[in-house]
Design a protein around this motif. Sequence first.
Motif, PDB file in Angstrom:
ATOM      1  N   ALA A  83       8.248  41.914  28.407  1.00  0.00           N
ATOM      2  CA  ALA A  83       8.923  40.671  28.819  1.00  0.00           C
ATOM      3  C   ALA A  83       8.006  39.889  29.751  1.00  0.00           C
ATOM      4  CB  ALA A  83      10.237  40.974  29.519  1.00  0.00           C
ATOM      5  N   LEU A  84       7.960  38.555  29.575  1.00  0.00           N
ATOM      6  CA  LEU A  84       7.136  37.722  30.440  1.00  0.00           C
ATOM      7  C   LEU A  84       7.685  37.749  31.865  1.00  0.00           C
ATOM      8  CD1 LEU A  84       6.455  34.620  28.144  1.00  0.00           C
ATOM      9  CD2 LEU A  84       5.032  36.644  28.510  1.00  0.00           C
ATOM     10  N   LEU A  85       6.780  37.826  32.834  1.00  0.00           N
ATOM     11  CA  LEU A  85       7.178  38.025  34.227  1.00  0.00           C
ATOM     12  C   LEU A  85       7.195  36.737  35.039  1.00  0.00           C
ATOM     13  CD1 LEU A  85       5.194  41.304  34.999  1.00  0.00           C
ATOM     14  CD2 LEU A  85       7.643  41.061  34.548  1.00  0.00           C
ATOM     15  N   GLY A  86       6.796  35.617  34.446  1.00  0.00           N
ATOM     16  CA  GLY A  86       6.718  34.387  35.218  1.00  0.00           C
ATOM     17  C   GLY A  86       5.470  34.372  36.081  1.00  0.00           C
ATOM     18  N   THR A  87       5.216  33.249  36.740  1.00  0.00           N
ATOM     19  CA  THR A  87       3.954  33.079  37.456  1.00  0.00           C
ATOM     20  C   THR A  87       3.828  33.999  38.667  1.00  0.00           C
ATOM     21  OG1 THR A  87       4.987  31.171  38.544  1.00  0.00           O
ATOM     22  CG2 THR A  87       3.541  30.729  36.665  1.00  0.00           C
ATOM     23  N   ALA A  88       4.872  34.096  39.487  1.00  0.00           N
ATOM     24  CA  ALA A  88       4.797  34.986  40.654  1.00  0.00           C
ATOM     25  C   ALA A  88       4.961  36.443  40.243  1.00  0.00           C
ATOM     26  CB  ALA A  88       5.857  34.596  41.680  1.00  0.00           C
ATOM     27  N   GLY A  89       5.811  36.697  39.263  1.00  0.00           N
ATOM     28  CA  GLY A  89       5.995  38.064  38.794  1.00  0.00           C
ATOM     29  C   GLY A  89       4.727  38.655  38.216  1.00  0.00           C
ATOM     30  N   ALA A  90       3.947  37.834  37.530  1.00  0.00           N
ATOM     31  CA  ALA A  90       2.679  38.307  36.969  1.00  0.00           C
ATOM     32  C   ALA A  90       1.698  38.687  38.071  1.00  0.00           C
ATOM     33  CB  ALA A  90       2.079  37.238  36.069  1.00  0.00           C
ATOM     34  N   ARG A  92       2.605  39.639  41.140  1.00  0.00           N
ATOM     35  CA  ARG A  92       3.162  40.872  41.741  1.00  0.00           C
ATOM     36  C   ARG A  92       2.721  42.087  40.939  1.00  0.00           C
ATOM     37  NH1 ARG A  92       4.485  44.902  43.789  1.00  0.00           N
ATOM     38  NH2 ARG A  92       6.404  45.441  44.931  1.00  0.00           N
ATOM     39  N   ASN A  93       2.730  41.945  39.631  1.00  0.00           N
ATOM     40  CA  ASN A  93       2.338  43.030  38.741  1.00  0.00           C
ATOM     41  C   ASN A  93       0.842  43.347  38.849  1.00  0.00           C
ATOM     42  OD1 ASN A  93       2.936  44.849  36.458  1.00  0.00           O
ATOM     43  ND2 ASN A  93       1.694  43.438  35.261  1.00  0.00           N
ATOM     44  N   ALA A  94       0.039  42.326  39.160  1.00  0.00           N
ATOM     45  CA  ALA A  94      -1.417  42.483  39.192  1.00  0.00           C
ATOM     46  C   ALA A  94      -1.957  42.884  40.557  1.00  0.00           C
ATOM     47  CB  ALA A  94      -2.078  41.177  38.757  1.00  0.00           C
ATOM     48  N   LEU A  95      -1.129  42.985  41.582  1.00  0.00           N
ATOM     49  CA  LEU A  95      -1.614  43.233  42.941  1.00  0.00           C
ATOM     50  C   LEU A  95      -2.563  44.431  43.056  1.00  0.00           C
ATOM     51  CD1 LEU A  95       1.473  42.494  45.248  1.00  0.00           C
ATOM     52  CD2 LEU A  95      -0.547  41.072  44.852  1.00  0.00           C
ATOM     53  N   PRO A  96      -2.302  45.550  42.378  1.00  0.00           N
ATOM     54  CA  PRO A  96      -3.238  46.679  42.518  1.00  0.00           C
ATOM     55  C   PRO A  96      -4.662  46.364  42.068  1.00  0.00           C
ATOM     56  CG  PRO A  96      -1.155  47.412  41.571  1.00  0.00           C
ATOM     57  CD  PRO A  96      -1.115  45.914  41.583  1.00  0.00           C
ATOM     58  N   LYS A  97      -4.838  45.336  41.262  1.00  0.00           N
ATOM     59  CA  LYS A  97      -6.170  44.983  40.762  1.00  0.00           C
ATOM     60  C   LYS A  97      -6.823  43.850  41.551  1.00  0.00           C
ATOM     61  CE  LYS A  97      -5.184  46.507  36.076  1.00  0.00           C
ATOM     62  NZ  LYS A  97      -5.388  46.268  34.638  1.00  0.00           N
ATOM     63  N   GLY A 172      -3.870  28.327  44.535  1.00  0.00           N
ATOM     64  CA  GLY A 172      -3.290  28.905  45.728  1.00  0.00           C
ATOM     65  C   GLY A 172      -4.142  30.035  46.252  1.00  0.00           C
ATOM     66  N   ALA A 173      -4.025  30.317  47.549  1.00  0.00           N
ATOM     67  CA  ALA A 173      -4.685  31.464  48.163  1.00  0.00           C
ATOM     68  C   ALA A 173      -3.602  32.315  48.820  1.00  0.00           C
ATOM     69  CB  ALA A 173      -5.719  31.011  49.187  1.00  0.00           C
ATOM     70  N   PHE A 174      -3.712  33.622  48.673  1.00  0.00           N
ATOM     71  CA  PHE A 174      -2.636  34.497  49.133  1.00  0.00           C
ATOM     72  C   PHE A 174      -3.168  35.800  49.705  1.00  0.00           C
ATOM     73  CE2 PHE A 174      -0.815  31.955  45.705  1.00  0.00           C
ATOM     74  CZ  PHE A 174       0.357  31.498  46.284  1.00  0.00           C
ATOM     75  N   ARG A 175      -2.328  36.392  50.539  1.00  0.00           N
ATOM     76  CA  ARG A 175      -2.450  37.792  50.904  1.00  0.00           C
ATOM     77  C   ARG A 175      -1.365  38.553  50.157  1.00  0.00           C
ATOM     78  NH1 ARG A 175      -4.185  34.917  55.359  1.00  0.00           N
ATOM     79  NH2 ARG A 175      -6.171  35.680  56.192  1.00  0.00           N
ATOM     80  N   ALA A 176      -1.653  39.799  49.839  1.00  0.00           N
ATOM     81  CA  ALA A 176      -0.749  40.577  48.993  1.00  0.00           C
ATOM     82  C   ALA A 176       0.656  40.671  49.589  1.00  0.00           C
ATOM     83  CB  ALA A 176      -1.324  41.970  48.766  1.00  0.00           C
ATOM     84  N   ALA A 177       0.761  40.696  50.912  1.00  0.00           N
ATOM     85  CA  ALA A 177       2.070  40.834  51.558  1.00  0.00           C
ATOM     86  C   ALA A 177       3.012  39.694  51.211  1.00  0.00           C
ATOM     87  CB  ALA A 177       1.903  40.937  53.072  1.00  0.00           C
ATOM     88  N   GLY A 178       2.467  38.560  50.812  1.00  0.00           N
ATOM     89  CA  GLY A 178       3.324  37.442  50.429  1.00  0.00           C
ATOM     90  C   GLY A 178       4.160  37.713  49.203  1.00  0.00           C
ATOM     91  N   LEU A 182       9.077  40.487  46.342  1.00  0.00           N
ATOM     92  CA  LEU A 182       9.490  40.242  44.965  1.00  0.00           C
ATOM     93  C   LEU A 182       9.748  41.572  44.273  1.00  0.00           C
ATOM     94  CD1 LEU A 182       6.893  37.511  43.896  1.00  0.00           C
ATOM     95  CD2 LEU A 182       9.188  37.180  44.837  1.00  0.00           C
ATOM     96  N   PRO A 183      10.828  41.676  43.505  1.00  0.00           N
ATOM     97  CA  PRO A 183      11.113  42.938  42.806  1.00  0.00           C
ATOM     98  C   PRO A 183      10.073  43.194  41.718  1.00  0.00           C
ATOM     99  CG  PRO A 183      12.646  41.215  42.115  1.00  0.00           C
ATOM    100  CD  PRO A 183      11.861  40.654  43.252  1.00  0.00           C
ATOM    101  N   PRO A 184       9.435  44.347  41.716  1.00  0.00           N
ATOM    102  CA  PRO A 184       8.431  44.625  40.683  1.00  0.00           C
ATOM    103  C   PRO A 184       9.051  44.677  39.295  1.00  0.00           C
ATOM    104  CG  PRO A 184       8.915  46.598  41.967  1.00  0.00           C
ATOM    105  CD  PRO A 184       9.592  45.461  42.662  1.00  0.00           C
TER     106      PRO A 184
END
Length: 236
Positions: A83-90, A92-97, A172-178, A182-184
């Motif tokens: 299922a597509l996760l949307g822009t922020a969900g994607a 969130r899913n990629a944070l480990p990388k 955008g620029a972000f830190r992972a904590a932002g 969000l629910p994984p």
Amino acid sequence: MLTVAILAGGLATRLRPITEAVPKSLLQVNGEPFVLHQLRLLQAKGVLRVVLCVGHLGESVQRVIGDGSALGLQIDYSFDGPALLGTAGAIRNALPKLGEPFFVMYGDSYLPCDYAAIARNFESSGVLGMMTVFRNEGKWDTSNVEFEAGKILAYSKTNRSPRMRYIDYGLGAFRAAGFHNLPPGKPSDLTELYTDLLLQKQLAAFEVRERFYEIGSPEGLRETSEFLAAQRINQG
């Protein structure tokens, strides 16, 4: 900060039917996939790592682009799944990388701005997110940001006002904590994340002067093709 996540998982409905069998990132622009134009720009701006967040036809993007070594980049992939996760969900899913901090940009955008200056500004800001803004005046797209004295006063893609003379530039620029709230594995949108960070006083802003280009619509695709063709002539 030299890592960029590119959001390349959408369905590109405005470009149907050509995107039914070809993902938007692989649309031919001046004889080659659009994502190659993006990647060469990023490499020239000092980016070392790219994570392509893919969904719709994502395996075909990976087959064409590979690991990025031919471009002088390290490229990794993060797949949405069934299922597509949307822009922020994607993201969130990629944070480990991604590590941190990191940039996020859209898979249909060509943004010839000063990435190093934005990175330096964000690293010194101490907040969780930064939105780049461009004084649009409703010219290139509908303005959605009220920006004054270096600060975002209001941001909305639905509740717009005449005071909104700027637009979210698309970088955008972000830190992972932002993204940790969000629910994984659940769909979520960057627009909502930006709004939440603004309310929490955790959103900085950086004004860019270079206009943006995009291929998300037939008109945008034509304009971007013309711009890139002119760039090639000037550089040649």
